[in-house]
Design a protein around this motif. Structure first.
Motif, mmCIF file in Angstrom:
data_model
loop_
_atom_site.group_PDB
_atom_site.id
_atom_site.type_symbol
_atom_site.label_atom_id
_atom_site.label_comp_id
_atom_site.label_asym_id
_atom_site.label_seq_id
_atom_site.Cartn_x
_atom_site.Cartn_y
_atom_site.Cartn_z
ATOM 1 N N THR A 1 8.187 -0.860 -17.306
ATOM 2 C CA THR A 1 7.021 -1.725 -17.462
ATOM 3 C C THR A 1 7.434 -3.187 -17.581
ATOM 4 O O THR A 1 6.806 -4.070 -16.999
ATOM 5 C CB THR A 1 6.191 -1.294 -18.686
ATOM 6 O OG1 THR A 1 5.848 0.080 -18.543
ATOM 7 C CG2 THR A 1 4.917 -2.109 -18.803
ATOM 8 N N ARG A 2 8.504 -3.446 -18.315
ATOM 9 C CA ARG A 2 8.992 -4.822 -18.424
ATOM 10 C C ARG A 2 9.491 -5.321 -17.068
ATOM 11 O O ARG A 2 9.233 -6.462 -16.699
ATOM 12 C CB ARG A 2 10.083 -4.918 -19.491
ATOM 13 C CG ARG A 2 9.503 -4.725 -20.891
ATOM 14 C CD ARG A 2 10.568 -4.621 -21.958
ATOM 15 N NE ARG A 2 11.269 -5.879 -22.104
ATOM 16 C CZ ARG A 2 12.552 -5.978 -22.428
ATOM 17 N NH1 ARG A 2 13.279 -4.902 -22.653
ATOM 18 N NH2 ARG A 2 13.130 -7.151 -22.553
ATOM 19 N N GLU B 1 8.428 -4.407 -14.143
ATOM 20 C CA GLU B 1 7.265 -4.590 -13.268
ATOM 21 C C GLU B 1 6.398 -5.767 -13.685
ATOM 22 O O GLU B 1 5.875 -6.481 -12.831
ATOM 23 C CB GLU B 1 6.385 -3.322 -13.289
ATOM 24 C CG GLU B 1 7.045 -2.101 -12.702
ATOM 25 C CD GLU B 1 6.340 -0.803 -13.103
ATOM 26 O OE1 GLU B 1 5.292 -0.834 -13.794
ATOM 27 O OE2 GLU B 1 6.866 0.263 -12.717
ATOM 28 N N SER B 2 6.219 -5.953 -14.983
ATOM 29 C CA SER B 2 5.195 -6.881 -15.468
ATOM 30 C C SER B 2 5.707 -8.189 -16.052
ATOM 31 O O SER B 2 4.989 -9.175 -16.056
ATOM 32 C CB SER B 2 4.351 -6.185 -16.546
ATOM 33 O OG SER B 2 3.784 -5.006 -16.037
ATOM 34 N N THR C 1 7.290 -10.934 -15.391
ATOM 35 C CA THR C 1 7.795 -11.776 -14.308
ATOM 36 C C THR C 1 8.492 -13.038 -14.815
ATOM 37 O O THR C 1 9.254 -13.649 -14.084
ATOM 38 C CB THR C 1 6.645 -12.166 -13.359
ATOM 39 O OG1 THR C 1 5.609 -12.800 -14.138
ATOM 40 C CG2 THR C 1 6.075 -10.950 -12.652
ATOM 41 N N SER D 1 2.749 2.338 -15.377
ATOM 42 C CA SER D 1 1.883 1.717 -14.368
ATOM 43 C C SER D 1 0.930 2.715 -13.715
ATOM 44 O O SER D 1 -0.195 2.357 -13.378
ATOM 45 C CB SER D 1 2.708 0.983 -13.318
ATOM 46 O OG SER D 1 3.627 1.857 -12.713
ATOM 47 N N LYS E 1 -2.326 2.973 -16.025
ATOM 48 C CA LYS E 1 -3.097 1.819 -16.484
ATOM 49 C C LYS E 1 -4.544 1.999 -16.054
ATOM 50 O O LYS E 1 -4.828 2.642 -15.049
ATOM 51 C CB LYS E 1 -2.499 0.528 -15.932
ATOM 52 C CG LYS E 1 -1.166 0.248 -16.598
ATOM 53 C CD LYS E 1 -0.640 -1.117 -16.341
ATOM 54 C CE LYS E 1 0.590 -1.280 -17.223
ATOM 55 N NZ LYS E 1 1.488 -2.270 -16.813
ATOM 56 N N ASN F 1 1.804 -13.410 -20.008
ATOM 57 C CA ASN F 1 1.385 -12.032 -19.768
ATOM 58 C C ASN F 1 -0.151 -11.975 -19.662
ATOM 59 O O ASN F 1 -0.845 -11.429 -20.519
ATOM 60 C CB ASN F 1 1.898 -11.119 -20.889
ATOM 61 C CG ASN F 1 1.886 -9.669 -20.506
ATOM 62 O OD1 ASN F 1 1.297 -9.276 -19.506
ATOM 63 N ND2 ASN F 1 2.536 -8.858 -21.319
ATOM 64 N N ASN G 1 -2.249 -10.333 -17.725
ATOM 65 C CA ASN G 1 -2.904 -9.021 -17.681
ATOM 66 C C ASN G 1 -3.080 -8.446 -19.077
ATOM 67 O O ASN G 1 -4.136 -7.900 -19.401
ATOM 68 C CB ASN G 1 -2.120 -8.042 -16.803
ATOM 69 C CG ASN G 1 -2.193 -8.396 -15.338
ATOM 70 O OD1 ASN G 1 -3.126 -9.058 -14.894
ATOM 71 N ND2 ASN G 1 -1.207 -7.962 -14.578
#
Length: 150
Positions: free
Chosen positions: A26-27, A29-30, A32, A82, A85, A113, A115
């Motif tokens: 998750t880190r 992917e998310s 950035t 993911s 979600k 962050n 999202n």
């Protein structure tokens, strides 16, 4: 997917390998704003040390977790795979956190962050403070669902 299939329970040591993967993936992917080579599988262990960890399972598969620093009712980590979600997993983890440690809950949400910020606001969290440190964040608070809110 039936949201009623989500079960929340206290994490067992045997769950940690799967939790590490969720945390890491998750880190990757998310997050950035972080360098990917700085994200390690074992970060999960130091990031959750001494915290209450609750897992979310759907059909006996771990799909997310929350870790809470109980004394402060502070959610330190909330991660959902993911593939799961927008299935009610995050909401279920927040609700169970409130039952486990009481209200109000607090957390820090990194400003980058977006999202996560939108998710927390949609769940009734409020921004209490904006902090401009190395990694600017919002200090957020959750006092529960307003029963009069439609």
């Amino acid at each position: 997917m039936n949201k009623n299939n989500i079960s929340i329970q206290k994490a067992q040591k045997k769950d940690y390998d799967e939790l590490r993967k969720i945390y890491f993936n998750t880190r990757q992917e998310s997050f950035t704003w972080e360098k990917h080579d700085s994200i390690k599988l074992e970060d999960f262990d130091s990031s959750t040390e001494g915290e209450l960890i609750l897992t979310a399972k759907i059909d006996n598969e771990i799909v997310g977790f929350v870790s809470i620093w109980e004394e402060d009712k502070f959610i330190h980590n909330l991660f959902v795979s993911s593939n799961f979600k927008k299935c009610g997993v995050g909401k279920a983890l927040i609700n169970q956190s409130a039952k486990a440690v009481g209200l109000p809950l607090t957390l820090k949400c990194v400003k980058a962050n977006v999202n996560a910020l939108h998710f927390y606001l949609s769940q009734g969290w409020t921004i209490e403070e904006e902090v401009a440190e190395n990694e600017p964040y919002y200090l957020m608070k959750y006092e529960g669902i307003n029963i009069f809110k439609k």
